[in-house]
Scaffold this active site. Structure first.
Site, PDB file in Angstrom:
ATOM      1  N   HIS A 158       3.858   7.034   4.315  1.00 57.94           N
ATOM      2  CA  HIS A 158       4.609   6.167   3.977  1.00 57.94           C
ATOM      3  C   HIS A 158       4.521   4.998   2.985  1.00 57.94           C
ATOM      4  O   HIS A 158       2.929   5.000   2.197  1.00 57.94           O
ATOM      5  CB  HIS A 158       4.771   4.928   5.327  1.00 57.94           C
ATOM      6  CG  HIS A 158       3.808   4.533   5.719  1.00 57.94           C
ATOM      7  ND1 HIS A 158       3.458   5.384   6.227  1.00 57.94           N
ATOM      8  CD2 HIS A 158       3.047   3.571   5.474  1.00 57.94           C
ATOM      9  CE1 HIS A 158       1.672   4.343   6.821  1.00 57.94           C
ATOM     10  NE2 HIS A 158       1.965   2.950   6.164  1.00 57.94           N
ATOM     11  N   GLU A 181       7.653   0.811   5.129  1.00 57.19           N
ATOM     12  CA  GLU A 181       7.237  -0.274   5.807  1.00 57.19           C
ATOM     13  C   GLU A 181       7.403  -1.641   5.230  1.00 57.19           C
ATOM     14  O   GLU A 181       7.408  -1.406   4.282  1.00 57.19           O
ATOM     15  CB  GLU A 181       5.460   0.377   5.836  1.00 57.19           C
ATOM     16  CG  GLU A 181       4.871  -0.709   7.009  1.00 57.19           C
ATOM     17  CD  GLU A 181       3.703  -0.110   7.069  1.00 57.19           C
ATOM     18  OE1 GLU A 181       2.948   0.304   6.202  1.00 57.19           O
ATOM     19  OE2 GLU A 181       2.413  -1.342   8.097  1.00 57.19           O
ATOM     20  N   HIS A 191       0.923  -1.660  -0.002  1.00 54.62           N
ATOM     21  CA  HIS A 191       0.221   0.041   0.012  1.00 54.62           C
ATOM     22  C   HIS A 191       1.311   1.345   0.209  1.00 54.62           C
ATOM     23  O   HIS A 191       2.039   0.751   0.609  1.00 54.62           O
ATOM     24  CB  HIS A 191      -0.492  -0.134   1.416  1.00 54.62           C
ATOM     25  CG  HIS A 191      -1.048  -0.167   2.462  1.00 54.62           C
ATOM     26  ND1 HIS A 191       0.056  -0.948   3.093  1.00 54.62           N
ATOM     27  CD2 HIS A 191      -0.196   0.968   3.494  1.00 54.62           C
ATOM     28  CE1 HIS A 191       0.439  -0.804   4.699  1.00 54.62           C
ATOM     29  NE2 HIS A 191       0.149   0.602   4.305  1.00 54.62           N
TER      30      HIS A 191
HETATM   31 CO    CO Z   1       0.954   1.271   6.458  1.00 52.08          CO
END
Ligand code: CO
Length: 134
Positions: free
Chosen positions: A79, A130, A7
């Site tokens: 992020h 991440e 994502h």
């Molecule tokens: Co995230």
């Protein structure tokens, strides 16, 4: 080691407004808001054919995205998240290459119920990164 883009997370000052923008202007399928008190955010997911967008709104007094929104009052990309097969092996490889793993270095449960880690933006092209175990 790095796998699929899981994502892209966008921090927003007003989750309802952001969700409506994606739903009404872009015709996106938007999930219900999901509070994540452990992460200090409320999340809405936008499921795209090849990845997801997460819209993040601060939750609680010391949300980790509060400072980001002070600097970016209209919101912005917060992020990116990449999938890895083994989060512990990925963490150990990151540390071995000198990259900084945020927090205590132990994976936390992410918004999808899978272990995640965050890597310091200074080590990854100015972008908070991440890793999520797929
Ligand atoms: Co995230």
């Amino acid at each position: 080691m790095i796998g699929r883009l899981n994502h892209v997370a966008i921090a927003v000052p007003d989750l309802a407004e952001a969700a409506a923008t994606y739903r009404d202007a872009l015709g996106a399928e938007v999930t219900k808001p999901q509070p994540e008190p452990d992460h200090g955010v409320t999340v809405v997911f936008i499921n795209l054919p090849n990845t997801k967008i997460e819209l993040l709104e601060p939750l609680g007094a010391d949300s980790p995205i509060a400072k980001f929104l002070e600097k970016n009052p209209n919101g912005g990309i917060h992020h990116v998240c990449y999938e890895v097969d083994d989060i512990i092996a990925a963490r150990d490889q990151m540390k071995a290459t000198g990259a900084r793993v945020l927090g205590d270095g132990e994976p936390k449960m992410g918004a999808h119920g899978k272990p995640v880690l965050f890597l310091h933006p200074k080590d990854f092209c100015g972008t908070l990164t991440e890793l999520e175990q797929a």
